[in-house]
Design a protein around this motif. Structure first.
Motif, PDB file in Angstrom:
ATOM      1  N   LEU A   1       0.913  -1.240   0.071  1.00 18.66           N
ATOM      2  CA  LEU A   1       0.300  -0.095  -0.016  1.00 18.66           C
ATOM      3  C   LEU A   1       0.755   1.011   0.017  1.00 18.66           C
ATOM      4  N   ASP A   2       0.859   2.149  -1.203  1.00 20.69           N
ATOM      5  CA  ASP A   2       1.507   2.536  -1.106  1.00 20.69           C
ATOM      6  C   ASP A   2       0.738   4.808  -1.722  1.00 20.69           C
ATOM      7  N   LEU A   3       1.283   4.521  -0.217  1.00 19.30           N
ATOM      8  CA  LEU A   3       0.657   6.041   0.241  1.00 19.30           C
ATOM      9  C   LEU A   3       1.553   7.042   0.285  1.00 19.30           C
ATOM     10  N   ARG A   4       2.428   8.018  -0.374  1.00 21.21           N
ATOM     11  CA  ARG A   4       3.235   8.384  -0.279  1.00 21.21           C
ATOM     12  C   ARG A   4       2.738  10.247  -0.877  1.00 21.21           C
ATOM     13  N   ASP A   5       3.122  10.937  -0.791  1.00 22.28           N
ATOM     14  CA  ASP A   5       4.100  12.422  -0.868  1.00 22.28           C
ATOM     15  C   ASP A   5       2.125  12.568  -0.878  1.00 22.28           C
ATOM     16  N   ASN A   6       1.126  12.442   0.282  1.00 20.19           N
ATOM     17  CA  ASN A   6      -0.149  12.836  -0.346  1.00 20.19           C
ATOM     18  C   ASN A   6      -0.561  14.201   0.973  1.00 20.19           C
ATOM     19  N   LYS A   7      -1.193  13.853   1.441  1.00 19.23           N
ATOM     20  CA  LYS A   7      -2.239  15.273   2.318  1.00 19.23           C
ATOM     21  C   LYS A   7      -2.578  14.557   3.855  1.00 19.23           C
ATOM     22  N   LEU A   8      -2.383  13.453   4.004  1.00 23.38           N
ATOM     23  CA  LEU A   8      -2.540  12.680   4.751  1.00 23.38           C
ATOM     24  C   LEU A   8      -2.885  12.921   6.556  1.00 23.38           C
ATOM     25  N   LYS A   9      -3.283  13.190   7.136  1.00 26.17           N
ATOM     26  CA  LYS A   9      -3.447  13.706   8.137  1.00 26.17           C
ATOM     27  C   LYS A   9      -3.081  12.346   9.657  1.00 26.17           C
ATOM     28  N   SER A  10      -3.523  11.182   9.270  1.00 25.36           N
ATOM     29  CA  SER A  10      -4.232  10.487   9.852  1.00 25.36           C
ATOM     30  C   SER A  10      -4.088   8.849   9.697  1.00 25.36           C
ATOM     31  N   VAL A  11      -4.128   8.272  10.628  1.00 22.14           N
ATOM     32  CA  VAL A  11      -4.154   6.936   9.538  1.00 22.14           C
ATOM     33  C   VAL A  11      -5.149   6.437  11.209  1.00 22.14           C
ATOM     34  N   PRO A  12      -6.008   5.440  10.237  1.00 22.72           N
ATOM     35  CA  PRO A  12      -7.161   5.050  11.482  1.00 22.72           C
ATOM     36  C   PRO A  12      -7.000   4.105  11.402  1.00 22.72           C
ATOM     37  N   ASP A  13      -7.553   3.384  12.957  1.00 25.94           N
ATOM     38  CA  ASP A  13      -7.620   2.075  13.682  1.00 25.94           C
ATOM     39  C   ASP A  13      -7.527   0.861  12.827  1.00 25.94           C
TER      40      ASP A  13
ATOM     41  N   THR B   1      -5.441  -2.088  10.859  1.00 30.05           N
ATOM     42  CA  THR B   1      -5.298  -3.271  10.908  1.00 30.05           C
ATOM     43  C   THR B   1      -5.600  -4.262  10.969  1.00 30.05           C
ATOM     44  N   LEU B   2      -6.558  -4.115   9.981  1.00 36.39           N
ATOM     45  CA  LEU B   2      -7.466  -5.334   8.992  1.00 36.39           C
ATOM     46  C   LEU B   2      -6.513  -5.527   8.220  1.00 36.39           C
ATOM     47  N   LEU B   3      -5.821  -4.769   7.648  1.00 36.23           N
ATOM     48  CA  LEU B   3      -4.695  -5.398   6.652  1.00 36.23           C
ATOM     49  C   LEU B   3      -3.226  -6.397   7.074  1.00 36.23           C
ATOM     50  N   GLN B   4      -4.223  -7.458   6.811  1.00 36.09           N
ATOM     51  CA  GLN B   4      -3.279  -8.967   7.676  1.00 36.09           C
ATOM     52  C   GLN B   4      -1.747  -9.274   7.249  1.00 36.09           C
ATOM     53  N   SER B   5      -2.545  -8.936   6.065  1.00 34.51           N
ATOM     54  CA  SER B   5      -1.599  -9.488   4.883  1.00 34.51           C
ATOM     55  C   SER B   5      -0.353  -7.991   4.111  1.00 34.51           C
ATOM     56  N   LEU B   6      -0.698  -7.304   4.611  1.00 35.98           N
ATOM     57  CA  LEU B   6       0.125  -6.240   4.175  1.00 35.98           C
ATOM     58  C   LEU B   6       1.940  -6.317   4.984  1.00 35.98           C
ATOM     59  N   GLU B   7       2.439  -6.073   3.626  1.00 37.42           N
ATOM     60  CA  GLU B   7       3.876  -5.902   3.686  1.00 37.42           C
ATOM     61  C   GLU B   7       4.795  -4.870   3.775  1.00 37.42           C
ATOM     62  N   ARG B   8       4.393  -3.874   2.862  1.00 37.49           N
ATOM     63  CA  ARG B   8       4.922  -2.614   2.810  1.00 37.49           C
ATOM     64  C   ARG B   8       4.138  -2.363   2.908  1.00 37.49           C
ATOM     65  N   LEU B   9       4.361  -0.767   3.833  1.00 36.92           N
ATOM     66  CA  LEU B   9       3.000   0.379   4.096  1.00 36.92           C
ATOM     67  C   LEU B   9       4.476   1.633   3.439  1.00 36.92           C
ATOM     68  N   ASP B  10       4.188   2.967   2.998  1.00 35.48           N
ATOM     69  CA  ASP B  10       4.798   4.007   1.955  1.00 35.48           C
ATOM     70  C   ASP B  10       4.257   5.007   3.173  1.00 35.48           C
ATOM     71  N   LEU B  11       4.184   5.465   3.872  1.00 36.71           N
ATOM     72  CA  LEU B  11       3.355   6.731   4.439  1.00 36.71           C
ATOM     73  C   LEU B  11       4.268   8.006   4.231  1.00 36.71           C
ATOM     74  N   SER B  12       5.377   8.051   3.798  1.00 40.42           N
ATOM     75  CA  SER B  12       6.077   8.948   3.855  1.00 40.42           C
ATOM     76  C   SER B  12       5.487  10.264   2.905  1.00 40.42           C
ATOM     77  N   ASN B  13       6.230  11.651   3.701  1.00 43.93           N
ATOM     78  CA  ASN B  13       5.731  12.619   3.131  1.00 43.93           C
ATOM     79  C   ASN B  13       4.058  12.874   3.697  1.00 43.93           C
ATOM     80  N   ASN B  14       3.840  12.892   3.965  1.00 43.53           N
ATOM     81  CA  ASN B  14       2.114  12.907   4.478  1.00 43.53           C
ATOM     82  C   ASN B  14       2.017  14.199   5.198  1.00 43.53           C
ATOM     83  N   ASP B  15       1.333  14.497   5.951  1.00 41.63           N
ATOM     84  CA  ASP B  15       1.381  15.275   7.738  1.00 41.63           C
ATOM     85  C   ASP B  15       0.633  14.886   8.401  1.00 41.63           C
ATOM     86  N   ILE B  16       1.009  13.473   8.749  1.00 40.94           N
ATOM     87  CA  ILE B  16       0.432  12.489   9.987  1.00 40.94           C
ATOM     88  C   ILE B  16       1.451  12.663  11.385  1.00 40.94           C
TER      89      ILE B  16
END
Length: 600
Positions: free
Chosen positions: A294-306, A309-324
């Motif tokens: 899941l690639d979410l880099r370089d957006n305007k996200l302010k938070s990540v929802p609880d 954790t539903l994504l139990q198969s997730l191996e790579r998560l990119d949240l870089s360069n947001n407003d978190i």
């Protein structure tokens, strides 16, 4: 003789004209002779401005050797030659093809990429056996309607042309499985595209698309959809009904919201980086049961929802360069192999923890689930590191966290008082990111025996001075610039180089082999036109338990002494090979692909 009669019906001169008279030295007779036996002819990179007649007439005319020697053995009877089924004339200077193309009706593969073609001849309709057509990297502005007659076509590569629209009747290519239309000038995709029911891979990246047709969900076999680098503001909700979709690329668009994916139960990778997405909600995540990347880099996200954790198969998560500013502690329960957080104003995780990598971050988050909450002193330390300090120098961060932090000040120079504040304290990390620095501060050399982590990202650096080589313990370096500085190759202690989202045009694998500690090299979203095969040797190989000749032993040891890259990221560059299918398999597959192409 039936085949000769058939061709003779197309050309009354067949069987009477000797081959080779118009080939000169551009096509050796030995190559033609071999092609008559194998059915394959490769004329790539021969500087041809036109296709010689002897090529078009290879199965029509009497071969040259038949005129010189009339006695043939059972295996040399020229009249029993194999029809040409594969013709490669790529990387030449062809501006056009003639209708003589019809003299090769048995072709199943025609590769004419990297030429200067502005059109295709109407005679292409007669290649009814054609299964693969590669016309990429030419100057086509329009496709002939006759191309829709190629009903057996399975692979069609049209990337890097000048197409502004798609021919009527294109949907008649019902057997098409792989279609690449990237890097053209398309503004729309016709709804009739949905009739391409056999399509497995569709690449529409780097065009000018503002929308996708709702009918796209009728492509029941589509697994790979690439719409990177377009002008998409929304995604039709029907896209969520594509049950077979596995890879979806939507980077570098104008998306503000993520679509929901109730039916995409097989979706393994979702890339929506470099958009304008402001919110991530549970509805966007609850159906992504199989998601790996899941690639979410370089957006305007302010938070990540609880609900992440539903994504139990997730191996790579990119949240870089947001407003978190904070992460849910439950994120620590995921089995992530890679988590990117750089460029966020995080207030709940110390920088030194982030620098230690994914597993340390997850471990920290899990520990917070068990605790009642962070202690008062720890909260103060975290806040001191990430929130703007009232004073010019964050003394608390220096003493408690061993960080010299002067980030996000838009400064053109680092004031002396910042370095003076270190005094006798031990400093392991420097953070001068998000400023206007044009050169590396010379006083960093004063900390050469202590500093291991340096963050100089989001500045205006165009070169790096040799002073950086003097940092004896440097293992982590985060930079943003247009070229890979020579000095980096001399920092043998470096373990991580993050150089994504720049304009780097090349790397030197020979110099890189000296960097024996390098394990992570992030070159995503740069201007690399080619990846040197020698980079494939940047991995440690074990000596097999066999005896070798001395020369082979030296060669093997040369490879074994090279660096050990465990993470190599190349997505988002304009090179043609390795193809996307190799990149998505990960670092090991990329390095193996490159090694296989090193000249022996």
């Amino acid at each position: 003789m039936s085949r000769l009669k058939r061709i003779a019906g197309q050309d009354p001169r067949a069987g009477f004209k000797a081959a080779g008279r118009d080939c000169g030295t551009s096509v050796p007779q030995g190559l033609l002779k071999a092609a008559r036996k194998s059915g394959q002819l490769n004329l790539s990179g021969r500087n041809l401005s036109e296709v010689p007649q002897c090529v078009w007439r290879i199965n029509v005319d009497i071969p040259e050797e038949a005129n010189q020697n009339l006695s043939f053995g059972a295996t040399e009877r020229w009249w029993e030659q194999t029809d040409l089924t594969k013709l490669i004339i790529s990387n030449n200077k062809l501006q056009s093809l003639t209708d003589d193309l019809r003299l090769l009706p048995a072709l199943t593969v025609l590769d004419i990429h990297d030429n200067q073609l502005t059109s295709l001849p109407s005679a292409i309709r007669e290649l009814e056996n054609l299964q693969k057509l590669n016309v990429s990297h030419n100057k086509l502005k329009i496709l002939p309607e006759e191309i829709t007659n190629l009903r057996n076509l399975k692979c069609l590569y049209l990337q890097h042309n000048e197409l502004t629209c798609i021919s009527e009747g294109f949907e008649q290519l019902s057997n098409l499985e792989d279609l690449d239309l990237s890097n053209n000038r398309l503004t729309t995709v016709p709804a009739s595209f949905s009739s391409l029911s056999s399509l497995v891979r569709l690449n529409l990246s780097s065009n000018q698309l503002k929308s996708l047709p709702a009918e796209i969900n009728r492509m029941k076999r589509l697994k790979h959809l690439d719409c990177n680098s377009n002008l998409l503001e929304t995604i039709p909700p029907e896209l969520a009904g594509m049950e077979s979709l596995e890879l979806l690329y939507l980077r570098r668009n104008k998306l503000r919201f993520l679509p929901e994916f109730p039916s995409c139960s097989l979706l393994k990778e979702l890339h929506v980086g470099e958009n304008q997405i402001e919110m991530l909600e549970a509805e966007h995540l609850k159906h992504l049961n199989s998601i790996l990347v899941l690639d979410l880099r370089d957006n305007k996200l302010k938070s990540v929802p609880d609900e992440i954790t539903l994504l139990q198969s997730l191996e790579r998560l990119d949240l870089s360069n947001n407003d978190i500013s904070s992460l849910p502690y439950s994120l620590g329960n995921l089995h992530l192999k890679f988590l990117a957080l750089e460029g966020n104003p995080l207030r709940t995780i110390r920088r030194e923890i982030i620098n230690k990598g994914t597993q340390e971050v997850l471990k920290y988050l899990r520990s917070k689930i068990k605790d009642d909450g962070p202690s008062q002193s720890e909260s103060a330390a975290e806040t001191a590191m990430t929130l703007p300090s009232e004073s010019r120098v964050n003394i608390h961060a220096i003493i408690t966290l061993k960080i010299l932090d002067y980030s996000d000040k838009q400064a053109t120079l680092i004031p002396d008082e910042v370095f003076n504040a270190v005094k006798s304290n031990i400093i392991t990390s420097i953070n001068f990111s998000k400023n206007q620095l044009c050169e590396i501060p010379k006083r960093m050399v004063e900390l050469k025996e202590m500093v291991s982590d340096v963050n100089l990202s989001f500045n205006k650096l165009s070169f790096i001075s040799l002073e950086l080589c003097m940092l004896q313990k440097l293992t982590f370096l985060d930079l943003r610039f247009k070229m890979l500085p020579e000095v980096l190759y001399r920092i043998f202690t470096l373990e991580t180089i993050l150089i994504s989202n720049n304009q780097v045009g090349s790397v030197d694998p020979q110099k890189m082999k000296m960097m024996e500690n390098l394990t992570t090299l992030d070159l995503q979203n740069n201007d690399l036109l080619q990846i040197p095969p020698e980079l494939g040797n940047c991995v440690n190989l074990r000596l097999p338990p066999f005896h070798f000749e001395p020369s082979i032993v030296f060669l093997t040891l040369y490879i074994c002494c090279s660096l050990s890259i465990r993470t190599l990221l190349l997505d988002g560059n304009p090179f043609r090979v390795p193809r996307a299918a190799i990149l998505i398999k990960g670092t090991a597959a990329i390095l193996e692909y490159l090694r296989d192409r090193i000249p022996t």
